[in-house]
Design a protein around this motif. Structure first.
Motif, PDB file in Angstrom:
ATOM      1  N   ARG A 262      13.981 -11.763  12.117  1.00  0.00           N
ATOM      2  CA  ARG A 262      13.070 -11.018  11.240  1.00  0.00           C
ATOM      3  C   ARG A 262      13.584  -9.608  10.995  1.00  0.00           C
ATOM      4  NH1 ARG A 262       6.942 -11.159  10.443  1.00  0.00           N
ATOM      5  NH2 ARG A 262       6.524  -9.138   9.487  1.00  0.00           N
ATOM      6  N   HIS A 263      14.080  -8.966  12.045  1.00  0.00           N
ATOM      7  CA  HIS A 263      14.586  -7.596  11.894  1.00  0.00           C
ATOM      8  C   HIS A 263      15.805  -7.567  10.984  1.00  0.00           C
ATOM      9  CE1 HIS A 263      16.683  -3.838  13.123  1.00  0.00           C
ATOM     10  NE2 HIS A 263      15.453  -3.365  13.127  1.00  0.00           N
ATOM     11  N   ALA A 264      16.694  -8.593  11.129  1.00  0.00           N
ATOM     12  CA  ALA A 264      17.915  -8.630  10.323  1.00  0.00           C
ATOM     13  C   ALA A 264      17.628  -8.929   8.856  1.00  0.00           C
ATOM     14  CB  ALA A 264      18.876  -9.672  10.891  1.00  0.00           C
ATOM     15  N   THR A 265      16.608  -9.753   8.599  1.00  0.00           N
ATOM     16  CA  THR A 265      16.348 -10.176   7.222  1.00  0.00           C
ATOM     17  C   THR A 265      15.352  -9.287   6.485  1.00  0.00           C
ATOM     18  OG1 THR A 265      14.662 -11.721   8.056  1.00  0.00           O
ATOM     19  CG2 THR A 265      16.903 -12.594   7.663  1.00  0.00           C
ATOM     20  N   THR A 266      14.431  -8.667   7.203  1.00  0.00           N
ATOM     21  CA  THR A 266      13.396  -7.878   6.532  1.00  0.00           C
ATOM     22  C   THR A 266      13.436  -6.402   6.922  1.00  0.00           C
ATOM     23  OG1 THR A 266      11.693  -8.178   8.246  1.00  0.00           O
ATOM     24  CG2 THR A 266      11.889  -9.905   6.566  1.00  0.00           C
TER      25      THR A 266
END
Length: 293
Positions: A262-266
């Motif tokens: 989630r951190h990497a994509t958003t």
């Protein structure tokens, strides 16, 4: 303890104020004049309810840290005591129980409050301090007749004072073909298949441990927090799965992967950067400690 040390303790002799001042690098008079103060705090427990802490004020904490660094850190706890020991972690507590037929968890009731000031003072006398210094050290590190949960000295002192308890429980475990480790108030034992029904050996082992705890001034929870985990079910020791080796639970590993994804994509995350770094460090520590040599 040798005959000469016993005789000195009986006579009230031993290491004195000058020795303590040298060890702690501060005047003895300043130690005697310290006003020991605590404030009460309560923090939530994972299992529900709250845990009562006695937090020392800045002056008390500074003196206790001197005692911890200058005196307690060099002393030897039993190898089975894995909590709050330099160079040891929850992995060291869990590793001896990996791949065993049954893992037993027992919890000591009010571990720090049950570690009495009288036992602490006897310990200081036993390691060589004279009567007056042993009493002073006890006053600096206990309150209300026991170890305060929240003082920097309490975890180490609890391990040192309980060398005899750990030795006793280790002997009981060895005699019954079991393994034993302790992480603060968490006692873990494990058995493999052997002579006699496994259930009977488990009951016998727990009964002997309960008697030993009582002999040393402690009591185990009779039902609460007591678990007997067989190999066909998940076996957890201080939050780590030990059925085959030692590892983080699968749900925790998946959650960490989801957090990173989630951190990497958003660019957003339910954790702060500091919390995420803390979890990463924790997972790396477990992986590093359990990696084959």
């Amino acid at each position: 303890m040798g005959l000469w040390r016993r005789l000195k303790a009986w006579l009230g002799l031993g290491l004195g104020p000058k020795d303590l001042a040298i060890r702690l690098r501060c005047p003895y008079e300043g130690l005697v004049g310290t006003r020991i103060r605590y404030r009460e705090a309560r923090i939530p427990k994972r299992s529900g309810g709250t845990r009562r802490l006695l937090v020392p004020d800045d002056e008390t904490k500074a003196i206790q840290r001197r005692v911890l660094r200058g005196l307690l850190s060099a002393l030897r706890a039993h190898p089975c005591a894995t909590g709050f020991e330099r160079g040891k972690s929850i992995v060291d507590h869990a590793r001896p129980h990996a791949g065993r037929a049954v893992v037993i968890h027992m919890d000591v009731i009010d571990f720090f409050p049950s570690t009495t000031a009288e036992r602490v003072e006897r310990y200081f006398r036993r390691i060589g301090w004279n009567r007056a210094v042993a009493r002073l050290l006890t006053e600096l590190t206990t309150t209300g007749g026991s170890l305060p949960q929240g003082a920097p000295t309490s975890p180490r002192l609890a391990n040192l004072v309980n060398f005899g308890l750990d030795a006793h429980l280790h002997t009981i475990a060895a005699e019954q073909g079991a393994r034993y480790t302790r992480y603060a108030d968490d006692i873990t034992l494990s058995l493999d298949h052997g002579d006699g029904p496994l259930g009977g050996r488990v009951r016998s082992l727990m009964r002997h441990v309960e008697l030993a705890l009582r002999a040393h001034g402690y009591r185990a929870h009779e039902t609460k927090k007591r678990r007997v985990m067989y190999a066909h079910r998940r076996q957890l020791v201080t939050g780590l799965v030990v059925n085959e080796g030692v590892r983080l639970p699968r749900a925790r590993r998946r959650w960490l992967r989801a957090v990173h994804h989630r951190h990497a994509t958003t660019g957003t995350c339910t954790l702060t950067d500091a919390q995420r770094a803390g979890w990463d460090a924790y997972a790396a520590m477990v992986a590093r400690a359990t990696r084959p040599a």
